[in-house]
Design an enzyme around this catalytic site. Structure first.
Site, PDB file in Angstrom:
ATOM      1  N   GLN A 161      42.999  54.108  42.233  1.00  0.00           N
ATOM      2  CA  GLN A 161      43.953  54.795  43.105  1.00  0.00           C
ATOM      3  C   GLN A 161      44.488  56.053  42.440  1.00  0.00           C
ATOM      4  OE1 GLN A 161      44.684  53.853  46.519  1.00  0.00           O
ATOM      5  NE2 GLN A 161      42.743  53.070  45.775  1.00  0.00           N
ATOM      6  N   HIS A 193      38.143  17.728  50.018  1.00  0.00           N
ATOM      7  CA  HIS A 193      38.237  19.185  49.918  1.00  0.00           C
ATOM      8  C   HIS A 193      38.831  19.687  51.222  1.00  0.00           C
ATOM      9  CE1 HIS A 193      35.763  20.064  46.319  1.00  0.00           C
ATOM     10  NE2 HIS A 193      35.214  18.890  46.610  1.00  0.00           N
ATOM     11  N   HIS A 246      37.457  11.825  46.591  1.00  0.00           N
ATOM     12  CA  HIS A 246      38.268  13.037  46.732  1.00  0.00           C
ATOM     13  C   HIS A 246      37.994  13.718  48.076  1.00  0.00           C
ATOM     14  CE1 HIS A 246      34.474  14.673  45.095  1.00  0.00           C
ATOM     15  NE2 HIS A 246      34.798  15.798  45.695  1.00  0.00           N
ATOM     16  N   TYR A 304      39.471  48.740  42.676  1.00  0.00           N
ATOM     17  CA  TYR A 304      40.101  49.553  43.720  1.00  0.00           C
ATOM     18  C   TYR A 304      41.490  50.009  43.266  1.00  0.00           C
ATOM     19  CZ  TYR A 304      42.496  50.710  48.056  1.00  0.00           C
ATOM     20  OH  TYR A 304      43.231  51.350  49.022  1.00  0.00           O
TER      21      TYR A 304
END
Length: 146
Positions: A130, A63, A61, A126
Site C-alpha cells: 500500500q 468438523h 470428532h 497487499y
C-alpha cells in the site's frame, strides 16, 4: 467473490472451522448421533449470530464450518453448545453412557480456525504494498458507505 454479511455498522465475512472431539476420543458418534448434534447446533446458533455452513463427523470428532458476526462470543457459544448437546445426546442415546461413564460427552478442548477469504500471504503482500506508486494490484473493498 462471496457476498458479504452486514449489520447496521459494518460489513464482514467471518468463517470458522471448528473441530470438537469426544471425551477420551471414544468412538461414539454414528450418523444418528451426528445428525442430532447438528440439529442442536442449528437450534442454538441463531441466538449467537452463527450460521451453520457445513457439518461432518468421524467416530470420535465432528468438523463444523460456520459464519459468525464480529460481536459473536464464539467461546460462549461453543461452551453452550457442548453443554446442551452433551446433556441431550446422553439422555436420548443411553448407549453412549457405556463408553463415556463420566459426565462429559465432549473433550474440554476444541480446535477453532479462521477460514475463507484470501490466503494470509496474499493479504500480507497487499498491505505491505500500500502506498507504493505504480501498484496496480487491487483487492476489491466493498462499499460500506450506504
Amino acid at each position: 467473490m462471496r457476498e458479504m454479511d452486514n449489520n447496521a455498522h459494518s460489513v464482514f465475512l467471518l468463517y470458522y472451522h471448528l473441530i470438537m472431539v469426544t471425551k477420551y476420543r471414544r468412538k461414539v458418534i454414528d450418523d444418528d448421533i451426528s445428525a442430532r448434534g447438528k440439529e442442536i447446533f442449528e437450534y442454538i446458533a441463531p441466538n449467537y449470530g452463527i450460521i451453520l455452513e457445513e457439518w461432518n463427523h468421524d467416530k470420535d470428532h465432528v468438523h463444523v464450518m460456520f459464519r459468525a458476526q464480529p460481536k459473536t462470543a464464539i467461546s460462549k457459544f461453543i461452551n453452550a453448545y457442548k453443554s446442551a448437546s452433551s446433556r441431550l445426546l446422553k439422555k436420548e442415546y443411553p448407549e453412549i453412557r457405556e463408553k463415556l461413564w463420566k459426565g462429559a460427552f465432549w473433550s474440554q478442548s476444541f480446535c477453532l480456525l479462521t477460514a475463507g477469504g484470501a490466503p494470509v500471504e496474499l493479504i500480507r503482500r497487499y498491505i505491505e504494498s500500500q502506498g507504493e506508486k505504480g501498484n496496480e494490484k487491487r483487492i476489491p473493498i466493498p462499499d460500506i458507505s450506504e
